[in-house]
Design a protein around this motif. Structure first.
Motif, PDB file in Angstrom:
ATOM      1  N   SER A 162       0.827  -1.198   0.000  1.00  0.00           N
ATOM      2  CA  SER A 162       0.000   0.000   0.000  1.00  0.00           C
ATOM      3  C   SER A 162       0.862   1.249   0.000  1.00  0.00           C
ATOM      4  O   SER A 162       0.402   2.337  -0.343  1.00  0.00           O
ATOM      5  CB  SER A 162      -0.937   0.015   1.209  1.00  0.00           C
ATOM      6  N   SER A 190       4.249   3.637  -1.058  1.00  0.00           N
ATOM      7  CA  SER A 190       4.916   3.976  -2.307  1.00  0.00           C
ATOM      8  C   SER A 190       6.372   3.527  -2.282  1.00  0.00           C
ATOM      9  O   SER A 190       6.944   3.266  -1.219  1.00  0.00           O
ATOM     10  CB  SER A 190       4.836   5.487  -2.561  1.00  0.00           C
ATOM     11  N   LYS A 234      -7.605  16.167  -6.405  1.00  0.00           N
ATOM     12  CA  LYS A 234      -7.687  14.839  -7.010  1.00  0.00           C
ATOM     13  C   LYS A 234      -8.614  14.867  -8.215  1.00  0.00           C
ATOM     14  O   LYS A 234      -9.668  15.504  -8.190  1.00  0.00           O
ATOM     15  CB  LYS A 234      -8.211  13.845  -5.975  1.00  0.00           C
ATOM     16  N   ASN A 259       3.923   4.437  -9.617  1.00  0.00           N
ATOM     17  CA  ASN A 259       4.143   4.823  -8.224  1.00  0.00           C
ATOM     18  C   ASN A 259       3.841   6.309  -8.012  1.00  0.00           C
ATOM     19  O   ASN A 259       3.208   6.693  -7.020  1.00  0.00           O
ATOM     20  CB  ASN A 259       5.594   4.515  -7.850  1.00  0.00           C
ATOM     21  N   CYS A 319       1.799   8.180  -9.771  1.00  0.00           N
ATOM     22  CA  CYS A 319       0.401   8.512 -10.075  1.00  0.00           C
ATOM     23  C   CYS A 319      -0.608   7.900  -9.110  1.00  0.00           C
ATOM     24  O   CYS A 319      -1.819   8.120  -9.264  1.00  0.00           O
ATOM     25  CB  CYS A 319       0.068   8.070 -11.502  1.00  0.00           C
ATOM     26  N   ALA A 320      -0.133   7.170  -8.109  1.00  0.00           N
ATOM     27  CA  ALA A 320      -1.032   6.357  -7.286  1.00  0.00           C
ATOM     28  C   ALA A 320      -2.131   7.152  -6.584  1.00  0.00           C
ATOM     29  O   ALA A 320      -3.224   6.637  -6.370  1.00  0.00           O
ATOM     30  CB  ALA A 320      -0.231   5.566  -6.262  1.00  0.00           C
ATOM     31  N   ASN A 321      -1.872   8.392  -6.215  1.00  0.00           N
ATOM     32  CA  ASN A 321      -2.850   9.149  -5.424  1.00  0.00           C
ATOM     33  C   ASN A 321      -3.380  10.388  -6.139  1.00  0.00           C
ATOM     34  O   ASN A 321      -3.930  11.288  -5.499  1.00  0.00           O
ATOM     35  CB  ASN A 321      -2.218   9.568  -4.084  1.00  0.00           C
ATOM     36  N   SER A 377      -5.718  10.429  -8.668  1.00  0.00           N
ATOM     37  CA  SER A 377      -7.076  10.332  -9.218  1.00  0.00           C
ATOM     38  C   SER A 377      -7.731   9.036  -8.762  1.00  0.00           C
ATOM     39  O   SER A 377      -7.124   8.224  -8.067  1.00  0.00           O
ATOM     40  CB  SER A 377      -7.024  10.388 -10.747  1.00  0.00           C
ATOM     41  N   ASP A 378      -8.972   8.855  -9.181  1.00  0.00           N
ATOM     42  CA  ASP A 378      -9.691   7.618  -8.859  1.00  0.00           C
ATOM     43  C   ASP A 378      -9.267   6.476  -9.781  1.00  0.00           C
ATOM     44  O   ASP A 378      -9.220   5.320  -9.363  1.00  0.00           O
ATOM     45  CB  ASP A 378     -11.200   7.835  -8.991  1.00  0.00           C
ATOM     46  N   TYR A 402      -6.749   5.255 -13.419  1.00  0.00           N
ATOM     47  CA  TYR A 402      -5.507   5.509 -14.151  1.00  0.00           C
ATOM     48  C   TYR A 402      -5.527   4.727 -15.458  1.00  0.00           C
ATOM     49  O   TYR A 402      -5.911   3.549 -15.477  1.00  0.00           O
ATOM     50  CB  TYR A 402      -4.307   5.061 -13.313  1.00  0.00           C
ATOM     51  N   SER A 417      -6.903   3.352  -9.166  1.00  0.00           N
ATOM     52  CA  SER A 417      -5.651   3.933  -8.668  1.00  0.00           C
ATOM     53  C   SER A 417      -5.140   3.230  -7.420  1.00  0.00           C
ATOM     54  O   SER A 417      -3.928   3.193  -7.171  1.00  0.00           O
ATOM     55  CB  SER A 417      -5.841   5.432  -8.394  1.00  0.00           C
ATOM     56  N   HIS A 418      -6.051   2.655  -6.627  1.00  0.00           N
ATOM     57  CA  HIS A 418      -5.589   1.982  -5.408  1.00  0.00           C
ATOM     58  C   HIS A 418      -4.805   0.710  -5.718  1.00  0.00           C
ATOM     59  O   HIS A 418      -4.132   0.156  -4.837  1.00  0.00           O
ATOM     60  CB  HIS A 418      -6.759   1.689  -4.465  1.00  0.00           C
TER      61      HIS A 418
END
Length: 483
Positions: free
Chosen positions: A83, A85, A101, A214, A216-218, A220-221, A223, A269-270
């Motif tokens: 979870s 980065s 976001k 890594n 871009c992970a947070n 947006s909802d 990717y 994205s999660h």
């Protein structure tokens, strides 16, 4: 004197025996100690052997593109439930961290090509094919992944000149990861008998993508990954949103909007941190598009979920690897925006005899699947019960396929209904209104809201005459009225 002599002799003998017993004890202790240590080493060696054999087996199966998802899914989830980065530093070459976001991040990784450069055209296509409202919901992250600083500076200058307003608006970011953060890229395993430079190229590409994911992970909802030589269809974001909405309530890891390479692959994205770690774990094993198949399978999405027509087209003529020719085109791509259906959430059921796993749900989607039933009889039906009452503008049903053109609905009608009765498992409408008959296996009607005065709860395809041929319902499309 004899007695004294005998006593002394016995005393010496006892001392000798005592010494012998001590020596035997010491020898026994030493021997046991050595034996225990040997056993420990043997045990460690055997355990290491098993571990190494397990690792070798995993690498062999990965390298031959035959990872067994069912076998490794639990291990992968336990070992790779990342979870956090990856601990690396990024350089911002243009733009700043996003102030808020977004709905969708579009990621591009680019390196210097020996022939041609399509990056600027790709960025231009993303922005030009999006409406003003769509632009508010997207972020574009470009990673310049070449170690040639002069090339990076030149590209950044071009991007800054051509897309300054998008950078200022916070829609475009250009980043770079210094070479010091990369793992070893020389002397890697030559799987598939690839030459060393090819192995280095594809291994570095895996690391490039891992670093980009890594970052871009947070943001947006969702990717989506594109390559740096891609053309987009008009209003692609609106289409992506419709597809995501249509999949609400169903499990998916990857949705595909192109059948080529690493183009148009959509993720939650999660999932990006886990995917980034996964690419780093196996960066030298195989190309990224093969690794993505394993990633999807390990997370229990067994089948490809690909949508047609494609939203993204490969436009590059020269590959980023040695400038080789790459004329691949996606023949499912359509330039203009296509009117994909809304297909609101619904429960699907049929009383037909379903063939194998071609169940009812496969007709009510925009992916390349279909329902297949055995020789339907008069009165058989395919039913749709919407979760909420809706107003419908357009309905289109297609039966049969190119391979099985006779497996169509030869005699049938389409009806819509109201007034639901029954519980969740057995809900159905009490009254139906017939909208028309099937012709040549197809049905299409528009302006339904002007022909049906009630909110529609149900829709059904009714077989009006028995047929010997089986029935394929290839697609059911429903467009709701805009309120």
């Amino acid at each position: 004197v004899p007695l004294l002599y005998t006593f002394l002799h016995m005393r010496q003998s006892l001392k000798y025996f005592d010494k012998m017993r001590c020596l035997r004890k010491r020898s026994a202790v030493s021997f046991l100690g050595v034996l225990v240590i040997c056993l420990l080493f043997m045990n460690l060696y055997i355990e290491d052997g098993y571990v190494l054999e397990g690792d070798k087996q995993l690498i062999r199966e990965t390298a031959t593109h035959q990872l067994n998802p069912e076998r490794y899914v639990h291990t992968f989830k336990d070992l790779s439930n990342f979870s956090g980065s990856i601990n690396i530093s990024y350089r911002y070459l243009a733009g700043t961290p996003l102030p808020r976001k977004r709905y969708l991040t579009i990621g591009l990784s680019s390196v210097k090509r020996k022939k041609g450069n399509y990056l600027l055209e790709t960025i231009k296509s993303i922005f030009e094919q999006s409406s003003y409202e769509e632009l508010k919901e997207i972020a574009v992250v470009v990673q310049l992944a070449d170690f040639d600083s002069a090339w990076c500076e030149g590209i950044v200058q071009d991007i800054s000149q051509k897309f300054a307003h998008h950078i200022i608006a916070g829609r475009l970011i250009v980043i770079h990861v210094p070479e010091e953060y990369y793992p070893v890229l020389d002397g890697l395993k030559r799987n598939y008998n690839d030459p060393e430079d090819r192995v280095k190229f594809r291994s570095k590409q895996n690391v490039d993508y891992a670093f980009l994911l890594n970052f871009c992970a947070n943001l947006s909802d969702y990717y989506v990954m594109l390559e740096d030589d891609v053309h987009c269809s008009k209003n692609f974001l609106t289409t992506v949103k419709k597809v995501i909405t249509s999949r609400e309530g169903s499990y998916w890891v990857t949705l595909e909007f192109s059948k080529l390479g690493y183009i148009g692959k959509l993720y939650h994205s999660h999932d990006l941190p886990r995917l980034a770690h996964f690419l780093l774990m196996f960066y030298q094993e195989m190309p990224c598009d093969w690794l993505l198949i394993h990633f999807r399978g390990l997370l229990a999405q067994k089948e490809v979920i690909r949508f047609k027509p494609s939203l993204f087209q490969h436009m590059g003529y020269y590959s980023s690897y040695k400038g080789a020719e790459n004329k691949l085109k996606d023949d499912d791509f359509e330039e203009e925006s296509f009117d994909i259906p809304d297909n609101p959430p619904a429960n699907l059921h049929t009383n037909m005899n379903v063939f194998e796993n071609y169940e009812a749900s496969k007709a009510y989607s925009s992916i390349d699947e279909y329902f297949w039933g055995k020789s339907p009889s008069t009165g058989d039906f395919y039913g749709i019960v919407f979760e909420k009452p809706i107003k419908i503008n357009k309905i289109k049903v297609v039966t049969g396929t190119e391979d099985r053109q006779n497996d169509i609905l030869h005699h049938g009608a389409l009806e819509v209904g109201e007034k639901i009765v029954g519980n969740k498992k057995g809900r159905q409408c009490t009254t139906y209104l017939r909208l028309g008959e099937f012709k040549n296996g197809n049905f299409e009607i528009t302006d339904v809201e002007h022909k049906v005065l009630f909110d529609i709860n149900c829709m059904r395809i009714l077989v009006t005459k028995s047929q010997k041929e089986w029935l394929i319902i290839r697609s059911i499309s429903v467009w709701t009225s805009q309120t």
